[in-house]
Design a protein around this motif. Structure first.
Motif, PDB file in Angstrom:
ATOM      1  N   ASN A   1       0.299   5.733   4.234  1.00 47.12           N
ATOM      2  CA  ASN A   1      -0.996   5.419   3.643  1.00 47.12           C
ATOM      3  C   ASN A   1      -2.247   5.480   4.350  1.00 47.12           C
ATOM      4  O   ASN A   1      -2.436   4.018   5.507  1.00 47.12           O
ATOM      5  CB  ASN A   1      -1.155   4.526   2.389  1.00 47.12           C
ATOM      6  CG  ASN A   1      -2.913   4.319   1.448  1.00 47.12           C
ATOM      7  OD1 ASN A   1      -3.597   4.664   1.873  1.00 47.12           O
ATOM      8  ND2 ASN A   1      -2.644   3.784   0.321  1.00 47.12           N
TER       9      ASN A   1
ATOM     10  N   VAL B   1      -6.876  -3.333  11.029  1.00 44.55           N
ATOM     11  CA  VAL B   1      -8.251  -3.672  11.555  1.00 44.55           C
ATOM     12  C   VAL B   1      -8.170  -5.598  10.998  1.00 44.55           C
ATOM     13  O   VAL B   1      -8.345  -6.887  11.957  1.00 44.55           O
ATOM     14  CB  VAL B   1     -10.041  -3.871  10.381  1.00 44.55           C
ATOM     15  CG1 VAL B   1     -10.776  -5.145  10.376  1.00 44.55           C
ATOM     16  CG2 VAL B   1     -10.195  -2.474  11.647  1.00 44.55           C
ATOM     17  N   VAL B   2      -7.401  -6.032   9.383  1.00 47.60           N
ATOM     18  CA  VAL B   2      -7.077  -7.432   9.455  1.00 47.60           C
ATOM     19  C   VAL B   2      -5.865  -8.139  10.864  1.00 47.60           C
ATOM     20  O   VAL B   2      -6.485  -9.368  10.774  1.00 47.60           O
ATOM     21  CB  VAL B   2      -6.716  -7.421   8.881  1.00 47.60           C
ATOM     22  CG1 VAL B   2      -5.621  -8.798   7.889  1.00 47.60           C
ATOM     23  CG2 VAL B   2      -7.364  -7.387   7.115  1.00 47.60           C
ATOM     24  N   THR B   3      -5.161  -7.114  11.985  1.00 50.92           N
ATOM     25  CA  THR B   3      -4.417  -7.341  12.294  1.00 50.92           C
ATOM     26  C   THR B   3      -5.425  -8.528  13.681  1.00 50.92           C
ATOM     27  O   THR B   3      -5.367  -9.081  14.101  1.00 50.92           O
ATOM     28  CB  THR B   3      -3.460  -6.745  12.952  1.00 50.92           C
ATOM     29  OG1 THR B   3      -2.756  -5.811  11.747  1.00 50.92           O
ATOM     30  CG2 THR B   3      -2.011  -7.696  14.052  1.00 50.92           C
TER      31      THR B   3
ATOM     32  N   GLY C   1       1.083  -1.259  -0.149  1.00 47.67           N
ATOM     33  CA  GLY C   1      -0.028  -0.280   0.169  1.00 47.67           C
ATOM     34  C   GLY C   1       0.848   0.975  -0.259  1.00 47.67           C
ATOM     35  O   GLY C   1       0.455   1.744  -0.348  1.00 47.67           O
TER      36      GLY C   1
ATOM     37  N   ILE D   1      -5.640   4.976   5.385  1.00 44.62           N
ATOM     38  CA  ILE D   1      -6.541   4.242   4.566  1.00 44.62           C
ATOM     39  C   ILE D   1      -6.216   2.917   4.978  1.00 44.62           C
ATOM     40  O   ILE D   1      -6.483   1.919   5.180  1.00 44.62           O
ATOM     41  CB  ILE D   1      -7.139   5.047   3.508  1.00 44.62           C
ATOM     42  CG1 ILE D   1      -7.692   6.098   3.664  1.00 44.62           C
ATOM     43  CG2 ILE D   1      -8.317   3.585   3.686  1.00 44.62           C
ATOM     44  CD1 ILE D   1      -8.257   6.388   2.823  1.00 44.62           C
ATOM     45  N   ASN D   2      -4.882   2.377   4.077  1.00 41.46           N
ATOM     46  CA  ASN D   2      -4.648   0.860   4.168  1.00 41.46           C
ATOM     47  C   ASN D   2      -4.119   0.874   5.812  1.00 41.46           C
ATOM     48  O   ASN D   2      -4.058  -0.410   5.983  1.00 41.46           O
ATOM     49  CB  ASN D   2      -3.414   1.232   3.184  1.00 41.46           C
ATOM     50  CG  ASN D   2      -2.476  -0.089   3.173  1.00 41.46           C
ATOM     51  OD1 ASN D   2      -3.192  -1.299   2.158  1.00 41.46           O
ATOM     52  ND2 ASN D   2      -1.261  -0.152   3.008  1.00 41.46           N
ATOM     53  N   THR D   3      -3.297   1.536   6.636  1.00 33.85           N
ATOM     54  CA  THR D   3      -2.646   1.124   7.608  1.00 33.85           C
ATOM     55  C   THR D   3      -3.619   1.035   8.758  1.00 33.85           C
ATOM     56  O   THR D   3      -3.712  -0.340   9.292  1.00 33.85           O
ATOM     57  CB  THR D   3      -1.983   2.400   8.608  1.00 33.85           C
ATOM     58  OG1 THR D   3      -1.172   2.351   7.491  1.00 33.85           O
ATOM     59  CG2 THR D   3      -1.472   2.173   9.863  1.00 33.85           C
ATOM     60  N   GLY D   4      -4.885   1.420   8.138  1.00 33.98           N
ATOM     61  CA  GLY D   4      -5.946   1.535   9.132  1.00 33.98           C
ATOM     62  C   GLY D   4      -6.901   0.333   8.620  1.00 33.98           C
ATOM     63  O   GLY D   4      -6.924  -0.766   9.869  1.00 33.98           O
ATOM     64  N   TRP D   5      -6.737  -0.364   7.681  1.00 30.75           N
ATOM     65  CA  TRP D   5      -7.484  -1.639   6.871  1.00 30.75           C
ATOM     66  C   TRP D   5      -6.933  -2.824   7.154  1.00 30.75           C
ATOM     67  O   TRP D   5      -7.211  -3.622   7.818  1.00 30.75           O
ATOM     68  CB  TRP D   5      -7.690  -1.632   5.489  1.00 30.75           C
ATOM     69  CG  TRP D   5      -8.297  -2.472   5.215  1.00 30.75           C
ATOM     70  CD1 TRP D   5      -8.708  -3.033   5.003  1.00 30.75           C
ATOM     71  CD2 TRP D   5      -7.692  -4.511   4.419  1.00 30.75           C
ATOM     72  NE1 TRP D   5      -9.467  -4.186   4.672  1.00 30.75           N
ATOM     73  CE2 TRP D   5      -8.778  -4.658   3.855  1.00 30.75           C
ATOM     74  CE3 TRP D   5      -6.134  -4.987   4.597  1.00 30.75           C
ATOM     75  CZ2 TRP D   5      -8.471  -6.136   3.247  1.00 30.75           C
ATOM     76  CZ3 TRP D   5      -6.454  -5.453   4.385  1.00 30.75           C
ATOM     77  CH2 TRP D   5      -7.235  -6.231   3.435  1.00 30.75           C
ATOM     78  N   TRP D   6      -5.153  -2.774   7.110  1.00 32.69           N
ATOM     79  CA  TRP D   6      -4.118  -3.855   7.608  1.00 32.69           C
ATOM     80  C   TRP D   6      -4.181  -3.999   9.431  1.00 32.69           C
ATOM     81  O   TRP D   6      -4.239  -5.087   9.970  1.00 32.69           O
ATOM     82  CB  TRP D   6      -2.468  -3.343   7.594  1.00 32.69           C
ATOM     83  CG  TRP D   6      -3.204  -4.008   6.391  1.00 32.69           C
ATOM     84  CD1 TRP D   6      -2.544  -2.899   5.052  1.00 32.69           C
ATOM     85  CD2 TRP D   6      -2.868  -5.060   6.051  1.00 32.69           C
ATOM     86  NE1 TRP D   6      -2.574  -3.682   3.710  1.00 32.69           N
ATOM     87  CE2 TRP D   6      -2.846  -5.323   4.059  1.00 32.69           C
ATOM     88  CE3 TRP D   6      -2.666  -6.372   5.642  1.00 32.69           C
ATOM     89  CZ2 TRP D   6      -2.902  -6.511   3.486  1.00 32.69           C
ATOM     90  CZ3 TRP D   6      -3.018  -7.459   5.064  1.00 32.69           C
ATOM     91  CH2 TRP D   6      -2.849  -7.202   3.795  1.00 32.69           C
TER      92      TRP D   6
END
Length: 134
Positions: A112, A121-123, A66, A114-119
């Motif tokens: 990025n 949540v995945v974590t 990302g 937004i990418n950090t936030g998404w990852w």
């Protein structure tokens, strides 16, 4: 380098980044499958640790992918801004993405958000699945 070459390099970089992300997405699916299996079998600490390390590697690669996408776009904008004359479309692109000269290093967490936030949540989803009881 002329304008066409800069656009071609950006497209090549984004295509490579997309292919790499496809691999990351597949490995993320594998990690979720492993996390589900760990939970279903009530595995021991050693197996949970191995799956956690595997998951962290995938998360790191996702963050990197990302951040690299943003780096490619910002680098393109900077390269276009260094040309003496560019098209109207290119000028619009530069106005939208130009942040000045590229930094010496890229931070995978802030490049990025937004990418950090998404990852993030995945974590939480992965580690919640691995380390909590059913």
């Amino acid at each position: 380098m002329d304008e066409y070459q800069i656009w071609s390099n950006m497209n090549s970089g984004l295509i490579s980044n997309a292919i790499y992300f496809a691999g990351v997405a597949f490995l993320l699916w594998v990690a979720f499958r492993a996390a589900n299996q760990i939970r279903a079998e009530d595995a021991g600490v050693f197996n949970k640790t191995l799956v956690s390390l595997f998951s962290l590697g995938i998360i790191f690669n996702g963050l990197f992918t990302g951040a690299l996408a943003f780096n490619i776009v910002e680098g393109t904008a900077y390269s276009l801004s260094q040309l003496e004359s560019i098209s109207t479309f290119s000028q619009t692109f530069v106005d939208a993405y130009d942040v000045g000269a590229p930094e010496s290093g890229m931070n995978i967490f802030t490049a990025n958000p937004i990418n950090t936030g998404w990852w993030l949540v995945v974590t939480v989803m992965l580690f919640g699945r691995i380390w909590t009881k059913a």
